[in-house]
Design a protein around this motif. Structure first.
Motif, mmCIF file in Angstrom:
data_model
loop_
_atom_site.group_PDB
_atom_site.id
_atom_site.type_symbol
_atom_site.label_atom_id
_atom_site.label_comp_id
_atom_site.label_asym_id
_atom_site.label_seq_id
_atom_site.Cartn_x
_atom_site.Cartn_y
_atom_site.Cartn_z
ATOM 1 N N ASP A 330 6.610 -4.417 -4.580
ATOM 2 C CA ASP A 330 5.230 -4.822 -4.875
ATOM 3 C C ASP A 330 4.726 -4.130 -6.139
ATOM 4 O OD1 ASP A 330 4.989 -6.504 -2.736
ATOM 5 O OD2 ASP A 330 4.288 -4.934 -1.376
ATOM 6 N N PRO A 331 3.815 -4.802 -6.898
ATOM 7 C CA PRO A 331 3.244 -4.171 -8.101
ATOM 8 C C PRO A 331 2.424 -2.930 -7.746
ATOM 9 C CG PRO A 331 2.742 -6.531 -8.026
ATOM 10 C CD PRO A 331 3.302 -6.168 -6.697
ATOM 11 N N ALA A 332 2.419 -1.942 -8.659
ATOM 12 C CA ALA A 332 1.645 -0.709 -8.439
ATOM 13 C C ALA A 332 0.546 -0.538 -9.476
ATOM 14 C CB ALA A 332 2.578 0.497 -8.469
ATOM 15 N N ARG A 417 -4.535 -0.304 -1.588
ATOM 16 C CA ARG A 417 -4.440 -1.060 -0.333
ATOM 17 C C ARG A 417 -5.376 -0.444 0.697
ATOM 18 N NH1 ARG A 417 2.054 -1.390 0.764
ATOM 19 N NH2 ARG A 417 2.606 -2.802 -0.942
ATOM 20 N N LYS A 418 -5.828 -1.259 1.639
ATOM 21 C CA LYS A 418 -6.606 -0.755 2.777
ATOM 22 C C LYS A 418 -5.656 -0.638 3.968
ATOM 23 C CE LYS A 418 -11.054 -0.490 1.554
ATOM 24 N NZ LYS A 418 -11.727 0.786 1.510
ATOM 25 N N ILE A 419 -5.471 0.582 4.481
ATOM 26 C CA ILE A 419 -4.623 0.806 5.653
ATOM 27 C C ILE A 419 -5.463 1.531 6.694
ATOM 28 C CG2 ILE A 419 -2.509 1.906 6.514
ATOM 29 C CD1 ILE A 419 -1.361 1.666 3.661
ATOM 30 N N ASP A 420 -5.665 0.899 7.850
ATOM 31 C CA ASP A 420 -6.520 1.442 8.935
ATOM 32 C C ASP A 420 -7.921 1.803 8.431
ATOM 33 O OD1 ASP A 420 -4.334 1.213 10.624
ATOM 34 O OD2 ASP A 420 -3.628 3.240 10.186
ATOM 35 N N GLY A 421 -8.458 0.958 7.555
ATOM 36 C CA GLY A 421 -9.813 1.155 7.052
ATOM 37 C C GLY A 421 -9.934 2.170 5.933
ATOM 38 N N ALA A 422 -8.843 2.884 5.596
ATOM 39 C CA ALA A 422 -8.885 3.902 4.521
ATOM 40 C C ALA A 422 -8.153 3.370 3.284
ATOM 41 C CB ALA A 422 -8.230 5.193 5.000
ATOM 42 N N THR A 423 -8.624 3.790 2.105
ATOM 43 C CA THR A 423 -7.991 3.357 0.843
ATOM 44 C C THR A 423 -6.727 4.174 0.596
ATOM 45 O OG1 THR A 423 -10.154 2.794 -0.072
ATOM 46 C CG2 THR A 423 -8.365 3.065 -1.631
ATOM 47 N N HIS A 424 -5.643 3.472 0.353
ATOM 48 C CA HIS A 424 -4.373 4.122 0.000
ATOM 49 C C HIS A 424 -3.981 3.695 -1.409
ATOM 50 C CE1 HIS A 424 -4.226 5.182 4.160
ATOM 51 N NE2 HIS A 424 -3.001 5.688 4.081
ATOM 52 N N GLU A 425 -3.317 4.607 -2.136
ATOM 53 C CA GLU A 425 -2.892 4.310 -3.515
ATOM 54 C C GLU A 425 -1.400 4.597 -3.661
ATOM 55 O OE1 GLU A 425 -4.283 6.918 -6.594
ATOM 56 O OE2 GLU A 425 -4.636 8.559 -5.194
ATOM 57 N N PRO A 426 -0.736 4.001 -4.688
ATOM 58 C CA PRO A 426 0.694 4.255 -4.869
ATOM 59 C C PRO A 426 0.957 5.658 -5.392
ATOM 60 C CG PRO A 426 -0.129 2.797 -6.588
ATOM 61 C CD PRO A 426 -1.256 3.008 -5.638
ATOM 62 N N PRO A 501 -2.724 8.299 1.179
ATOM 63 C CA PRO A 501 -4.197 8.302 1.125
ATOM 64 C C PRO A 501 -4.700 8.622 -0.288
ATOM 65 C CG PRO A 501 -3.399 9.581 2.992
ATOM 66 C CD PRO A 501 -2.203 9.247 2.173
ATOM 67 N N TRP A 502 -5.865 8.065 -0.644
ATOM 68 C CA TRP A 502 -6.488 8.252 -1.962
ATOM 69 C C TRP A 502 -6.614 9.743 -2.264
ATOM 70 C CZ3 TRP A 502 -7.614 5.012 -5.870
ATOM 71 C CH2 TRP A 502 -8.508 5.421 -6.859
ATOM 72 N N ALA A 503 -6.152 10.176 -3.437
ATOM 73 C CA ALA A 503 -6.051 11.609 -3.754
ATOM 74 C C ALA A 503 -7.343 12.198 -4.313
ATOM 75 C CB ALA A 503 -4.910 11.825 -4.743
#
Length: 635
Positions: A330-332, A417-426, A501-503
């Protein structure tokens, strides 16, 4: 069910980390099999045919060549070896995956000094997932800093580590084949290879590449097929010809394909259409020559199917059976690309300026590049393009610039991406090789970019290898600072590490921008008065406009300046008029450096002649109002 084998054919991919010598090795294979006429003019790195590939010294597009081998290991009958030269850069991962879908085995090429690096891990993982046999080729054994034994052990450890990681996903992995890894020692530049390990820094004891050809014939399986199954061929690449139109590169898996045959074209959306093969071409050395038919195992090019795309299947019209679609990481990273909206747009006749032209070009890119996605953002003059990395997107913009397009390109952003309501980043797994005196400075630089050290080894040669887990955002603009603090000696390579998770906030640039406050021409008088406080990106005599970034401030905030100010002339002689003033030469930024330098409120104006950084909002008053509004909101 009757299984047959093509003993006269081998399909092999050469995979490696960027700059370990893949393309140079293919050159030597072509020369030693007399693939060219005696009168042919040969350049180095023949396979890197693209201008950008030659300039940057890296392979960007996967390409194939065919070597006809009739040496002492061919047992009297010539054997065709189809060689796929794949990119070593993870940003072009889509090219690697496509290359591996065409072959039955891989030659893993590793530098005798640098050893396995992140992209080695990346391409090797893809090969093991596809259950392809591996031949290890230790290249550049004549490097003065070669450490051949250590590199072989590191590669075997890497293979076993990857095999244990993949054990759950690929349960029937051939562990015995991985442990009995054949090792060939070579110097691609000298066209020499041997089974015997040379001393560190020495050439192999054999003057030609016969051991490599022997390894390919003995360890890469010949293509097998079922004589009772109908035609099945996979589209793995696309090309275009002014005479034949779109050309599709196919790997024939079952059956036979003929020129003039009517076949079933099985599309991505599940529909099937009958089409006629108007031309069938096979590869000989670097040329494509017409052929009447091709059998299972062959890699061929066909013409006559106008809108065919990568990953689709060509099958028998009476019994169409689809092959699995090629999957790509997937694109990052994403970037906004739109038409040029600066005051200097269209200054040169013949440039491509309209939104329709830009959209047509981006659509064409999607056809041949499976690792890029185009997202509509609801504007008629701008689109979001997503890719695996900053370099892949910068290469696309550079190609468009050379084709005559004028563009406005936004700062690279990460695809969240949204994973379990939290923002995640590559996140990226970053490997750094640098002299040990820069250890502290590199650690400090990456700590500011939310990097976490994952491991460190000291080879005892004065160089340290460090491994970090860093958010992809932290690596945007990292390269320039990294090369500055290591005085150009450091080597950094990154590979995808999945999502986390978003850093939090990352400040990638400490210094502000110097912005022109009016339209005009930059003058030496104005620039000399300002050069103590800033570094300029423009030369005297360059056209500037309000909102254009003309330099880097020595402080953190932006500053609007008048770089068009003229010296007031009068008829009184000045006592200081004979003093010679020296001006510091401006920094000339490349396209990649401009994309790294730009902040969130800035974008890059790209034209065939110039690359400029500018504010998204050009008017000074509107920018000041927006800044004060933001300040009030944060209080």
């Amino acid at each position: 069910m009757a299984i047959a084998t093509r003993t006269d054919l081998r399909n092999v991919a050469i995979v490696a980390h960027v700059d370990h010598g893949k393309t140079t090795l293919v050159d030597a294979m072509l020369r030693q099999t007399n693939s060219f006429g005696s009168h042919a003019h040969l350049e180095d790195r023949i396979m890197d045919s693209n201008d950008l590939e030659r300039e940057k010294g890296i392979t960007i597009l996967a390409k194939n060549t065919a070597v006809s081998y009739d040496g002492k290991h061919a047992n009297g009958s010539p054997i065709t070896i189809n060689v796929i030269d794949t990119p070593g850069h993870a940003d072009f991962g889509g090219e690697v995956e496509r290359g591996l879908s065409m072959v039955d085995g891989v030659v893993l090429l590793v530098d005798a000094s640098e050893g396995p690096l992140p992209q080695t891990r990346f391409v090797l993982r893809k090969a093991l997932e596809a259950k392809l046999p591996v031949i290890l080729l230790v290249n550049k054994t004549d490097r003065p800093d070669a450490r051949i034994d250590a590199v072989v052990h590191e590669t075997q450890d890497l293979l076993l580590g990857l095999a244990s990681d993949l054990h759950d996903d690929v349960p029937d992995l051939d562990l015995d084949g991985i442990l009995d890894l054949p090792v060939v020692y070579a110097s691609g530049r000298n066209g020499a290879a041997s089974w015997n390990r040379p001393g560190d820094g020495e050439l192999p004891d054999n003057p030609d590449l016969e051991p490599l050809f022997e390894a390919i014939l003995n360890h890469i399986p010949a293509p097998t097929y079922d004589t009772e199954l109908p035609l099945q061929a996979h589209v793995t690449n696309l090309d275009a010809s002014p005479f034949l139109g779109r050309i599709a590169l196919l790997r024939v898996f079952e059956g036979e394909i003929k020129k003039g045959q009517t076949v079933a074209w099985m599309k991505h959306d599940g529909t099937v259409e009958n089409v006629r093969i108007t031309e069938l071409l096979i590869t000989k050395a670097l040329d494509r020559v017409p052929a009447e038919s091709a059998k299972a195992g062959d890699i061929v090019a066909v013409a006559g199917i106008e809108n065919i795309t990568i990953g689709e299947t060509i099958a028998d019209m009476n019994d169409p059976r689809a092959l699995p679609v090629i999957t790509v990481d997937d694109p990052a990273i994403s970037m906004t690309i739109g038409t040029n909206t600066s005051p200097l747009v269209g200054k040169v006749k013949g440039h491509k300026l309209t939104g329709r032209m830009v959209k047509d070009r981006l659509d064409r890119e999607l056809i041949g590049n499976v690792s890029v996605k185009l997202v509509d953002i609801g504007r008629p003059d701008a689109w979001e393009i997503q890719g695996r990395g900053e370099l892949a997107l910068a290469i696309l913009v550079e190609n468009m610039r050379r084709e005559g397009f004028e563009l406005t390109v936004g700062k690279p952003q990460v695809v969240t991406r949204k994973i379990d309501g939290a923002t995640h980043e590559p996140f990226e797994h970053l490997t750094i090789d640098a002299p040990e005196e820069y250890l502290g400075a590199i650690t400090q630089l990456l700590a500011a970019r939310k990097g976490r050290m994952d491991g460190m080894t000291n080879h005892g040669t004065g160089w340290v290898r460090m491994e970090f887990i860093v958010p992809s955002r932290g690596l945007i603009g990292f390269r320039t600072e990294f090369l500055t603090i290591t005085r150009g000696t450091g080597i950094a390579n990154a590979i995808s590490h999945g999502y986390g998770p978003w850093a939090g906030q990352i400040i990638t640039r400490q210094n502000g921008s110097i912005v022109a406050d009016r339209t005009g021409v930059a003058t030496p008088f104005a620039m000399m008065a300002l050069q103590e406080r800033m570094a300029f990106f423009v030369q005297p005599g360059d056209e500037v406009y309000e909102g254009m970034v003309v330099g880097e401030n020595s402080r953190a905030d932006d500053m609007d300046v008048n770089v068009t100010k003229e010296k007031q002339l009068n008829n009184i002689r000045s006592s200081t008029s004979e003093v010679l003033e020296r001006m510091t030469p401006p920094r000339e930024l490349s396209l990649e450096e401009c994309l790294e330098f730009a902040r969130e409120d800035e974008c890059v104006e790209v034209t065939p002649e110039k690359v400029r950084i500018r504010k998204v909002e050009l008017e000074q008053n509107l920018r000041a109002r927006a800044a004060s509004r933001l300040k009030r909101q944060n209080e």
